[in-house]
Design a protein around this motif. Structure first.
Motif, short mmCIF file in Angstrom:
data_model
loop_
_atom_site.label_atom_id
_atom_site.label_comp_id
_atom_site.label_asym_id
_atom_site.label_seq_id
_atom_site.Cartn_x
_atom_site.Cartn_y
_atom_site.Cartn_z
N THR A 137 0.85 -1.19 0.00
CA THR A 137 0.00 0.00 0.00
C THR A 137 0.89 1.24 0.00
N LEU A 138 0.44 2.24 -0.72
CA LEU A 138 1.14 3.52 -0.82
C LEU A 138 0.09 4.60 -0.94
N ASP A 139 0.22 5.65 -0.13
CA ASP A 139 -0.84 6.66 -0.07
C ASP A 139 -0.32 8.01 -0.54
N LYS A 140 -0.67 8.38 -1.79
CA LYS A 140 -0.45 9.72 -2.34
C LYS A 140 1.02 10.13 -2.34
N LEU A 141 1.82 9.37 -3.08
CA LEU A 141 3.21 9.73 -3.31
C LEU A 141 3.28 10.84 -4.35
N ASN A 142 4.00 11.90 -4.05
CA ASN A 142 4.10 13.05 -4.94
C ASN A 142 4.98 12.71 -6.14
N LEU A 143 4.41 12.77 -7.36
CA LEU A 143 5.12 12.33 -8.55
C LEU A 143 6.05 13.36 -9.18
N PRO A 153 14.29 8.24 -17.64
CA PRO A 153 15.50 8.11 -18.47
C PRO A 153 15.55 9.09 -19.64
N LYS A 154 14.41 9.28 -20.31
CA LYS A 154 14.37 10.22 -21.42
C LYS A 154 13.45 11.37 -21.03
N ALA A 155 13.97 12.58 -21.09
CA ALA A 155 13.20 13.73 -20.65
C ALA A 155 11.90 13.84 -21.44
N PRO A 156 10.75 13.89 -20.77
CA PRO A 156 9.47 13.99 -21.46
C PRO A 156 9.27 15.37 -22.07
N THR A 157 8.41 15.43 -23.06
CA THR A 157 8.13 16.71 -23.73
C THR A 157 7.05 17.50 -23.00
N VAL A 158 6.53 16.94 -21.92
CA VAL A 158 5.50 17.63 -21.13
C VAL A 158 6.01 17.80 -19.71
N ASP A 159 5.37 18.70 -18.98
CA ASP A 159 5.75 18.98 -17.61
C ASP A 159 4.62 18.54 -16.69
N LEU A 160 4.95 17.74 -15.68
CA LEU A 160 3.97 17.30 -14.69
C LEU A 160 4.11 18.22 -13.47
N SER A 161 3.18 19.15 -13.35
CA SER A 161 3.25 20.11 -12.25
C SER A 161 2.62 19.58 -10.97
N SER A 162 1.71 18.61 -11.08
CA SER A 162 1.13 18.00 -9.88
C SER A 162 0.65 16.60 -10.22
N GLY A 163 0.55 15.77 -9.20
CA GLY A 163 0.10 14.40 -9.38
C GLY A 163 0.52 13.54 -8.21
N LYS A 164 -0.37 12.67 -7.76
CA LYS A 164 -0.08 11.79 -6.64
C LYS A 164 -0.49 10.37 -6.99
N LEU A 165 0.33 9.41 -6.52
CA LEU A 165 0.11 8.00 -6.82
C LEU A 165 -0.23 7.25 -5.54
N SER A 166 -1.29 6.44 -5.60
CA SER A 166 -1.67 5.57 -4.50
C SER A 166 -1.79 4.14 -5.01
N LEU A 195 -2.20 21.12 -20.97
CA LEU A 195 -2.44 19.94 -21.82
C LEU A 195 -3.53 19.04 -21.24
N LEU A 196 -3.42 18.69 -19.96
CA LEU A 196 -4.39 17.76 -19.38
C LEU A 196 -4.50 18.00 -17.88
N LYS A 197 -5.75 18.06 -17.40
CA LYS A 197 -6.02 18.08 -15.97
C LYS A 197 -6.97 16.93 -15.68
N LEU A 198 -6.57 16.09 -14.75
CA LEU A 198 -7.34 14.87 -14.45
C LEU A 198 -7.50 14.78 -12.93
N PRO A 199 -8.71 15.00 -12.43
CA PRO A 199 -8.91 14.93 -10.97
C PRO A 199 -8.54 13.57 -10.39
N SER A 200 -8.94 12.49 -11.06
CA SER A 200 -8.60 11.16 -10.55
C SER A 200 -8.73 10.12 -11.64
#
Length: 247
Positions: free
Chosen positions: A174-180, A188-201, A239-244
């Motif tokens: 179990t993992l609760d809201k790890l900041n991505l 490994p390869k720099a993405p062409t987009v920027d992730l300004s927020s996001g959490k993984l559970s 580009l994309l906003k995804l609440p969940s």
């Protein structure tokens, strides 16, 4: 600070152990380490440890360059020796109790993304029993691990047969809201987009089995969830906003 040996109880302990960096500063420390050997070692013909406990171990690693860390000078002083042949097998042992409490790990990465700091706090590890004896190879060990990984609660419980003829492992993670965003610099390869927020559970069961003479099998069952995903293109264009998102 102190080393003590008790031949009557077959117990050894070390308290206040610390290793500093070259020039000073914390590197590795342990508040207390205790090991108790059982007299059963004689008739069981194995190293039988009644209990092993580690209190407040702490490790601080600094990444100073792409391939240089704050402990690199230690490795450089080690004499290069010829490769030794691999041992024929595991020395027979029985561990009746292992506990690690209050563990901490800090990584100060001064190279990636202008500098990143990662931490593991409140690390707790419990292993009630583990044996490498052939007669006990099919008995399950049940480890438990918990910690705060970059502030996100993490836990792992499992049932393992590491010395059985058929390697079997089943763990629940179990993992609760790890900041991505803090981890994006390690892609490994720099993405062409920027992730300004996001959490993984995570809330998952991992099942692994390696039968004798057969192919290994891995099964994954459970839930993965992403929260507050915010992706932007170059120059901050949304580009994309995804609440969940749950899978």
């Amino acid at each position: 600070e102190k080393v003590s040996l008790n031949p009557l109880t077959l117990t050894a302990s070390v308290t206040g152990f610390a290793v500093e960096e070259k020039g000073g500063g914390p590197f590795f420390s342990v508040s207390a380490l205790r090991v108790s050997v059982s007299p059963a070692s004689i008739y069981r013909r194995a190293l039988v440890l009644s209990a092993v406990s580690i209190e407040s171990p702490s490790l601080r690693v600094v990444r100073e360059a792409a391939d240089r860390f704050n402990f690199s000078d230690i490795l450089e002083r080690q004499k290069k020796t010829e490769e030794k042949p691999k041992p024929a097998g595991v020395f027979p042992f029985v561990l009746n109790s292992f506990h690690l409490t209050g563990g901490a790990f800090e990584l100060d990465d001064r190279i990636v993304g202008g500098g990143r700091k990662h931490s593991v706090r409140n690390l707790e590890i419990a292993l009630p029993w583990l044996s490498s004896l052939p007669a006990e190879a099919n008995l399950e060990a049940a480890p438990k691990i918990s910690a705060l990984v970059n502030g996100a609660p993490f836990s792992l419980t499992g049932k393992l047969k590491p010395f059985g003829k058929e390697l079997e492992s089943a763990v629940h993670v179990t993992l609760d809201k790890l900041n991505l965003p803090e981890l994006m610099a390690y892609v490994p390869k720099a993405p062409t987009v920027d992730l300004s927020s996001g959490k993984l559970s995570l809330d998952m069961d991992l099942l692994y089995r390696q039968p004798v003479g057969g192919k290994p099998a891995l099964g994954v069952k459970g839930l993965a969830r992403l929260d507050a995903i915010d992706l932007s293109m170059a120059k901050g264009k949304p580009l994309l906003k995804l609440p969940s998102l749950e899978v």
